[in-house]
Design a protein around this motif. Sequence first.
Motif, PDB file in Angstrom:
ATOM      1  N   LEU A  23       0.667  -1.151   0.088  1.00  0.00           N
ATOM      2  CA  LEU A  23      -0.045  -0.057   0.176  1.00  0.00           C
ATOM      3  C   LEU A  23       0.968   1.236   0.063  1.00  0.00           C
ATOM      4  O   LEU A  23       0.626   2.235  -0.962  1.00  0.00           O
ATOM      5  CB  LEU A  23      -0.964   0.044   1.272  1.00  0.00           C
ATOM      6  N   THR A  24       2.034   1.530   0.860  1.00  0.00           N
ATOM      7  CA  THR A  24       2.966   2.301   0.892  1.00  0.00           C
ATOM      8  C   THR A  24       3.676   2.579  -0.467  1.00  0.00           C
ATOM      9  O   THR A  24       3.483   3.670  -1.008  1.00  0.00           O
ATOM     10  CB  THR A  24       3.895   2.190   2.078  1.00  0.00           C
ATOM     11  N   GLN A  25       3.912   1.577  -1.088  1.00  0.00           N
ATOM     12  CA  GLN A  25       4.659   1.570  -2.321  1.00  0.00           C
ATOM     13  C   GLN A  25       3.714   2.193  -3.450  1.00  0.00           C
ATOM     14  O   GLN A  25       4.086   2.833  -4.094  1.00  0.00           O
ATOM     15  CB  GLN A  25       5.188   0.174  -2.760  1.00  0.00           C
ATOM     16  N   TYR A  26       2.580   1.570  -3.574  1.00  0.00           N
ATOM     17  CA  TYR A  26       1.364   2.225  -4.515  1.00  0.00           C
ATOM     18  C   TYR A  26       1.131   3.669  -4.347  1.00  0.00           C
ATOM     19  O   TYR A  26       0.700   4.356  -5.164  1.00  0.00           O
ATOM     20  CB  TYR A  26       0.410   1.047  -4.715  1.00  0.00           C
ATOM     21  N   LEU A  27       0.897   3.988  -2.955  1.00  0.00           N
ATOM     22  CA  LEU A  27       0.339   5.141  -2.553  1.00  0.00           C
ATOM     23  C   LEU A  27       1.449   6.424  -3.173  1.00  0.00           C
ATOM     24  O   LEU A  27       1.136   7.427  -3.601  1.00  0.00           O
ATOM     25  CB  LEU A  27       0.312   5.470  -1.087  1.00  0.00           C
ATOM     26  N   LEU A  28       2.652   6.175  -2.669  1.00  0.00           N
ATOM     27  CA  LEU A  28       3.843   6.929  -3.049  1.00  0.00           C
ATOM     28  C   LEU A  28       4.335   6.600  -4.309  1.00  0.00           C
ATOM     29  O   LEU A  28       5.333   7.574  -4.650  1.00  0.00           O
ATOM     30  CB  LEU A  28       4.872   6.814  -1.800  1.00  0.00           C
ATOM     31  N   ALA A  29       3.963   5.921  -5.217  1.00  0.00           N
ATOM     32  CA  ALA A  29       4.501   5.638  -6.479  1.00  0.00           C
ATOM     33  C   ALA A  29       6.174   5.384  -6.414  1.00  0.00           C
ATOM     34  O   ALA A  29       6.758   5.966  -7.233  1.00  0.00           O
ATOM     35  CB  ALA A  29       4.103   6.608  -7.608  1.00  0.00           C
ATOM     36  N   VAL A  30       6.679   4.543  -5.238  1.00  0.00           N
ATOM     37  CA  VAL A  30       8.054   4.449  -4.975  1.00  0.00           C
ATOM     38  C   VAL A  30       8.310   2.820  -4.913  1.00  0.00           C
ATOM     39  O   VAL A  30       7.576   2.311  -4.106  1.00  0.00           O
ATOM     40  CB  VAL A  30       8.419   5.165  -3.817  1.00  0.00           C
ATOM     41  N   ASP A  31       9.146   2.402  -5.774  1.00  0.00           N
ATOM     42  CA  ASP A  31       9.508   1.159  -5.587  1.00  0.00           C
ATOM     43  C   ASP A  31      10.799   1.089  -4.448  1.00  0.00           C
ATOM     44  O   ASP A  31      11.774   1.610  -4.792  1.00  0.00           O
ATOM     45  CB  ASP A  31      10.276   0.700  -7.044  1.00  0.00           C
ATOM     46  N   ARG A  32      10.336   0.373  -3.467  1.00  0.00           N
ATOM     47  CA  ARG A  32      11.044   0.296  -2.241  1.00  0.00           C
ATOM     48  C   ARG A  32      12.550  -0.534  -2.704  1.00  0.00           C
ATOM     49  O   ARG A  32      13.602  -0.355  -1.776  1.00  0.00           O
ATOM     50  CB  ARG A  32      10.597  -0.053  -0.997  1.00  0.00           C
ATOM     51  N   ASN A  33      12.341  -1.540  -3.505  1.00  0.00           N
ATOM     52  CA  ASN A  33      13.475  -2.188  -3.853  1.00  0.00           C
ATOM     53  C   ASN A  33      14.425  -1.475  -5.157  1.00  0.00           C
ATOM     54  O   ASN A  33      15.396  -2.055  -5.293  1.00  0.00           O
ATOM     55  CB  ASN A  33      13.171  -3.578  -4.542  1.00  0.00           C
ATOM     56  N   ASN A  34      13.965  -0.276  -5.487  1.00  0.00           N
ATOM     57  CA  ASN A  34      14.897   0.275  -6.439  1.00  0.00           C
ATOM     58  C   ASN A  34      15.906   1.409  -5.869  1.00  0.00           C
ATOM     59  O   ASN A  34      15.401   2.326  -5.237  1.00  0.00           O
ATOM     60  CB  ASN A  34      13.818   1.103  -7.342  1.00  0.00           C
ATOM     61  N   ALA A  35      17.126   1.204  -5.920  1.00  0.00           N
ATOM     62  CA  ALA A  35      17.963   2.208  -5.078  1.00  0.00           C
ATOM     63  C   ALA A  35      17.941   3.333  -5.211  1.00  0.00           C
ATOM     64  O   ALA A  35      18.120   4.317  -4.335  1.00  0.00           O
ATOM     65  CB  ALA A  35      19.279   1.589  -5.376  1.00  0.00           C
ATOM     66  N   ARG A  36      17.523   3.878  -6.603  1.00  0.00           N
ATOM     67  CA  ARG A  36      17.400   5.234  -7.003  1.00  0.00           C
ATOM     68  C   ARG A  36      16.354   6.047  -6.724  1.00  0.00           C
ATOM     69  O   ARG A  36      16.623   7.277  -6.186  1.00  0.00           O
ATOM     70  CB  ARG A  36      17.384   5.274  -8.421  1.00  0.00           C
ATOM     71  N   VAL A  37      15.220   5.302  -5.842  1.00  0.00           N
ATOM     72  CA  VAL A  37      14.174   6.059  -5.418  1.00  0.00           C
ATOM     73  C   VAL A  37      13.778   5.301  -4.046  1.00  0.00           C
ATOM     74  O   VAL A  37      12.737   5.922  -3.274  1.00  0.00           O
ATOM     75  CB  VAL A  37      12.928   5.967  -6.313  1.00  0.00           C
ATOM     76  N   ALA A  38      14.211   4.478  -3.523  1.00  0.00           N
ATOM     77  CA  ALA A  38      13.871   3.823  -2.204  1.00  0.00           C
ATOM     78  C   ALA A  38      13.945   4.605  -1.300  1.00  0.00           C
ATOM     79  O   ALA A  38      13.108   4.602  -0.096  1.00  0.00           O
ATOM     80  CB  ALA A  38      14.890   2.706  -1.967  1.00  0.00           C
TER      81      ALA A  38
END
Length: 162
Positions: free
Chosen positions: A35-50
Amino acid sequence: KLPPIGVMVEFPAAVYQARAMARRVDFLSVGSNDLTQYLLAVDRNNARVARLYDSLHPAVLQALNAVAVGSRAEGVPIGICGELAGEPGGAVLLLARGYDVLSINATSLPRVKKALRNLRLSEARDLLEEVMAMDYGLDINRRLEQFLAAHGMEKFIHALVE
């Protein structure tokens, strides 16, 4: 007899449909990581945006609140799984909001139990009310650090800011 049937709330559209879903199931459960990932449009596994992934972002807390309100309105229990439930500060906020079940990994259990046993529910509810009025995740994190320190839980603070 059938086992209890529930719904996982893991994407933003489900937040807005929580009450409607609660009418048709025995329980709701939030998957806070997705839910956090989709709400914030942030892939937590992507080092550039985690680094932008923040489970205490105001939008996340508002979504968790909306799901809890929807489930309570229909008299349906609500649970949560994910990293937020396994952090002492997060668990305090979830307890204050009325989450019935916190699904956490075994290594987090002692810290969460200690945090929840070291405070009164009224204190947790006051804290929740305070952070729900905040506009920035960083401010919410800082306030949780202060709260934990004031309750003798300084050793748990590092987990919030990693």
